[in-house]
Design a protein around this motif. Structure first.
Motif, PDB file in Angstrom:
ATOM      1  N   GLY A  38       0.772  -1.235   0.000  1.00 50.59           N
ATOM      2  CA  GLY A  38       0.000   0.000   0.000  1.00 50.59           C
ATOM      3  C   GLY A  38       0.801   1.282   0.000  1.00 50.59           C
ATOM      4  N   ALA A  39       1.939   1.292   0.675  1.00 54.95           N
ATOM      5  CA  ALA A  39       2.751   2.515   0.717  1.00 54.95           C
ATOM      6  C   ALA A  39       3.268   2.863  -0.675  1.00 54.95           C
ATOM      7  CB  ALA A  39       3.916   2.349   1.694  1.00 54.95           C
ATOM      8  N   VAL A  40       3.653   1.848  -1.435  1.00 62.28           N
ATOM      9  CA  VAL A  40       4.140   2.068  -2.798  1.00 62.28           C
ATOM     10  C   VAL A  40       2.982   2.514  -3.691  1.00 62.28           C
ATOM     11  CG1 VAL A  40       5.344   1.045  -4.770  1.00 62.28           C
ATOM     12  CG2 VAL A  40       5.888   0.280  -2.439  1.00 62.28           C
ATOM     13  N   ASN A  42       0.144   4.004  -2.868  1.00 58.61           N
ATOM     14  CA  ASN A  42      -0.316   5.360  -2.556  1.00 58.61           C
ATOM     15  C   ASN A  42       0.698   6.428  -2.942  1.00 58.61           C
ATOM     16  OD1 ASN A  42      -2.457   3.915  -1.503  1.00 58.61           O
ATOM     17  ND2 ASN A  42      -2.654   5.214   0.301  1.00 58.61           N
ATOM     18  N   ALA A  43       1.992   6.101  -2.874  1.00 60.88           N
ATOM     19  CA  ALA A  43       3.010   7.055  -3.311  1.00 60.88           C
ATOM     20  C   ALA A  43       2.865   7.340  -4.806  1.00 60.88           C
ATOM     21  CB  ALA A  43       4.406   6.515  -3.007  1.00 60.88           C
ATOM     22  N   LEU A  44       2.594   6.303  -5.585  1.00 59.36           N
ATOM     23  CA  LEU A  44       2.414   6.489  -7.027  1.00 59.36           C
ATOM     24  C   LEU A  44       1.166   7.308  -7.332  1.00 59.36           C
ATOM     25  CD1 LEU A  44       3.374   2.925  -8.309  1.00 59.36           C
ATOM     26  CD2 LEU A  44       4.628   5.050  -8.736  1.00 59.36           C
ATOM     27  N   LEU A  45       0.171   7.227  -6.452  1.00 54.85           N
ATOM     28  CA  LEU A  45      -1.070   7.978  -6.629  1.00 54.85           C
ATOM     29  C   LEU A  45      -0.989   9.378  -6.028  1.00 54.85           C
ATOM     30  CD1 LEU A  45      -3.737   5.224  -5.807  1.00 54.85           C
ATOM     31  CD2 LEU A  45      -3.269   6.239  -8.058  1.00 54.85           C
ATOM     32  N   GLY A  46       0.088   9.656  -5.294  1.00 54.08           N
ATOM     33  CA  GLY A  46       0.201  10.947  -4.634  1.00 54.08           C
ATOM     34  C   GLY A  46      -0.692  11.063  -3.416  1.00 54.08           C
ATOM     35  N   GLN A  47      -1.014   9.916  -2.816  1.00 51.41           N
ATOM     36  CA  GLN A  47      -1.886   9.903  -1.644  1.00 51.41           C
ATOM     37  C   GLN A  47      -1.093   9.563  -0.388  1.00 51.41           C
ATOM     38  OE1 GLN A  47      -5.198   7.259  -2.316  1.00 51.41           O
ATOM     39  NE2 GLN A  47      -5.854   8.292  -4.173  1.00 51.41           N
ATOM     40  N   LYS A  48      -1.669   9.925   0.754  1.00 56.59           N
ATOM     41  CA  LYS A  48      -1.050   9.590   2.031  1.00 56.59           C
ATOM     42  C   LYS A  48      -1.142   8.087   2.263  1.00 56.59           C
ATOM     43  CE  LYS A  48      -1.975  13.985   4.369  1.00 56.59           C
ATOM     44  NZ  LYS A  48      -2.657  14.633   5.521  1.00 56.59           N
ATOM     45  N   MET A  49      -0.214   7.567   3.042  1.00 49.92           N
ATOM     46  CA  MET A  49      -0.270   6.141   3.391  1.00 49.92           C
ATOM     47  C   MET A  49      -0.370   6.004   4.897  1.00 49.92           C
ATOM     48  SD  MET A  49       2.802   5.530   4.819  1.00 49.92           S
ATOM     49  CE  MET A  49       3.888   6.883   5.216  1.00 49.92           C
ATOM     50  N   ALA A  50      -0.916   4.868   5.327  1.00 46.20           N
ATOM     51  CA  ALA A  50      -1.096   4.628   6.754  1.00 46.20           C
ATOM     52  C   ALA A  50       0.101   3.886   7.357  1.00 46.20           C
ATOM     53  CB  ALA A  50      -2.380   3.821   6.987  1.00 46.20           C
ATOM     54  N   ASP A  51       0.527   2.841   6.685  1.00 42.91           N
ATOM     55  CA  ASP A  51       1.590   1.995   7.228  1.00 42.91           C
ATOM     56  C   ASP A  51       2.651   1.738   6.161  1.00 42.91           C
ATOM     57  OD1 ASP A  51       0.157   1.402   9.764  1.00 42.91           O
ATOM     58  OD2 ASP A  51      -1.213   0.339   8.409  1.00 42.91           O
ATOM     59  N   ILE A  52       3.856   1.451   6.632  1.00 42.69           N
ATOM     60  CA  ILE A  52       4.926   1.062   5.724  1.00 42.69           C
ATOM     61  C   ILE A  52       5.289  -0.387   6.023  1.00 42.69           C
ATOM     62  CG2 ILE A  52       7.299   1.482   4.987  1.00 42.69           C
ATOM     63  CD1 ILE A  52       6.928   4.391   5.858  1.00 42.69           C
ATOM     64  N   LEU A 131       2.999  -4.240  -5.462  1.00 38.44           N
ATOM     65  CA  LEU A 131       4.141  -3.466  -5.929  1.00 38.44           C
ATOM     66  C   LEU A 131       5.201  -3.374  -4.833  1.00 38.44           C
ATOM     67  CD1 LEU A 131       2.080  -0.556  -7.517  1.00 38.44           C
ATOM     68  CD2 LEU A 131       3.263  -2.379  -8.767  1.00 38.44           C
ATOM     69  N   TYR A 132       6.457  -3.329  -5.238  1.00 39.24           N
ATOM     70  CA  TYR A 132       7.566  -3.193  -4.293  1.00 39.24           C
ATOM     71  C   TYR A 132       8.398  -1.969  -4.687  1.00 39.24           C
ATOM     72  CZ  TYR A 132       6.490  -8.198  -3.768  1.00 39.24           C
ATOM     73  OH  TYR A 132       5.857  -9.403  -3.590  1.00 39.24           O
ATOM     74  N   ALA A 133       9.142  -1.449  -3.730  1.00 32.63           N
ATOM     75  CA  ALA A 133      10.070  -0.348  -4.024  1.00 32.63           C
ATOM     76  C   ALA A 133      11.394  -0.587  -3.317  1.00 32.63           C
ATOM     77  CB  ALA A 133       9.482   0.992  -3.587  1.00 32.63           C
ATOM     78  N   VAL A 146       1.341  -1.420 -12.043  1.00 33.89           N
ATOM     79  CA  VAL A 146       1.493  -0.003 -12.389  1.00 33.89           C
ATOM     80  C   VAL A 146       0.502   0.389 -13.487  1.00 33.89           C
ATOM     81  CG1 VAL A 146       3.035   1.712 -13.409  1.00 33.89           C
ATOM     82  CG2 VAL A 146       3.894   0.170 -11.637  1.00 33.89           C
ATOM     83  N   ALA A 147       0.373  -0.441 -14.517  1.00 30.90           N
ATOM     84  CA  ALA A 147      -0.564  -0.148 -15.606  1.00 30.90           C
ATOM     85  C   ALA A 147      -2.003  -0.118 -15.085  1.00 30.90           C
ATOM     86  CB  ALA A 147      -0.428  -1.186 -16.712  1.00 30.90           C
ATOM     87  N   ASP A 148      -2.331  -1.048 -14.189  1.00 30.25           N
ATOM     88  CA  ASP A 148      -3.685  -1.072 -13.626  1.00 30.25           C
ATOM     89  C   ASP A 148      -3.927   0.169 -12.768  1.00 30.25           C
ATOM     90  OD1 ASP A 148      -4.435  -3.407 -14.852  1.00 30.25           O
ATOM     91  OD2 ASP A 148      -3.931  -4.705 -13.167  1.00 30.25           O
ATOM     92  N   LEU A 149      -2.904   0.592 -12.053  1.00 28.03           N
ATOM     93  CA  LEU A 149      -3.028   1.781 -11.213  1.00 28.03           C
ATOM     94  C   LEU A 149      -3.245   3.025 -12.080  1.00 28.03           C
ATOM     95  CD1 LEU A 149      -2.899   2.208  -8.140  1.00 28.03           C
ATOM     96  CD2 LEU A 149      -0.497   2.811  -8.393  1.00 28.03           C
ATOM     97  N   GLU A 150      -2.505   3.126 -13.171  1.00 30.06           N
ATOM     98  CA  GLU A 150      -2.659   4.268 -14.073  1.00 30.06           C
ATOM     99  C   GLU A 150      -4.051   4.300 -14.705  1.00 30.06           C
ATOM    100  OE1 GLU A 150       0.621   3.660 -16.700  1.00 30.06           O
ATOM    101  OE2 GLU A 150       2.052   4.723 -15.407  1.00 30.06           O
TER     102      GLU A 150
END
Length: 214
Positions: A38-40, A42-52, A131-133, A146-150
């Motif tokens: 989720g952290a990855v 939400n970062a791609l979406l420009g949104q806040k994340m709750a947990d890492i 997704l991983y980072a 990534v394609a599905d997120l876009e």
């Protein structure tokens, strides 16, 4: 060759020195650790994340040993499933060893630990959650997330029905995640699979359903 996608610059939290120190400790001597889920997303979406959350090749006991050696506190919160909570800089990070499902019954899974990132991704629910980072922000996408997120498309990984039979709670998660991240109409295959297998919801505990709904 296309330029790798990165969350560097989009995720201020990635620069946290405690997180970087933990990732470095878990990645030393041939092991690998990456931010996961989720952290990855939400970062791609420009949104806040709750947990890492962190996925790692280290076994739980080795995760604890390395984290303690780095000066962090550890709590074996779900060690039988490979999860250790590391308190770093006053913040909890869930570190989970890479896994593959050995046996599932629609409510819980028996897992085996491994080192295969693709197998770990493929046992997750939706492509956008797999997704991983890397520590430098480089995104690792092994299932087309990534394609599905876009496209704002929520899609089960692999065969929708198979993913649901592993854990019927994923029916509820399908609609929750679509409400949060999807656009247009829900994925047809996923929707049909949810409808076909809806009786499986009766097998879930009231506690798990409540945690998902609230």
């Amino acid at each position: 060759m296309s330029t790798p996608i990165s969350i560097a610059g989009r995720a201020k939290w990635l620069g946290d020195r405690h997180l970087q120190k933990l990732l470095a400790a878990l990645s030393a001597d041939g092991e690998q650790a990456r931010v996961a889920g989720g952290a990855v997303r939400n970062a791609l979406l420009g949104q806040k994340m709750a947990d890492i959350d962190i996925a790692a090749t280290t076994l739980p006991e080795e995760t604890m040993r390395r984290a303690k050696a780095a000066g962090f506190k550890t709590v074996p919160t779900g060690i039988e499933h490979g999860t250790v909570t590391v308190i770093a800089g006053g913040r909890p990070f869930e570190v989970t060893t890479l896994r593959a499902d050995v046996e599932t019954d629609g409510r819980r899974a028996k897992v085996s630990f491994g080192r295969d990132w693709k197998a770990d991704a493929e046992r997750r629910d939706f492509t956008i959650n797999a997704l991983y980072a890397e520590a430098d922000g480089t995104v690792i996408d092994l299932v087309g997330g990534v394609a599905d997120l876009e496209a704002r498309r929520l899609r089960f990984i692999g065969e929708a029905e198979a993913r649901i039979r592993e854990d019927y709670l994923r029916i509820l998660r399908f609609f929750r995640f679509f409400a949060w991240y999807g656009e247009g109409r829900p994925d047809a295959e996923g929707l049909k699979a949810c409808a076909r297998l809806k009786e499986g919801l009766d097998r879930l505990s009231a506690e798990r359903v409540w945690v998902e709904l609230k």
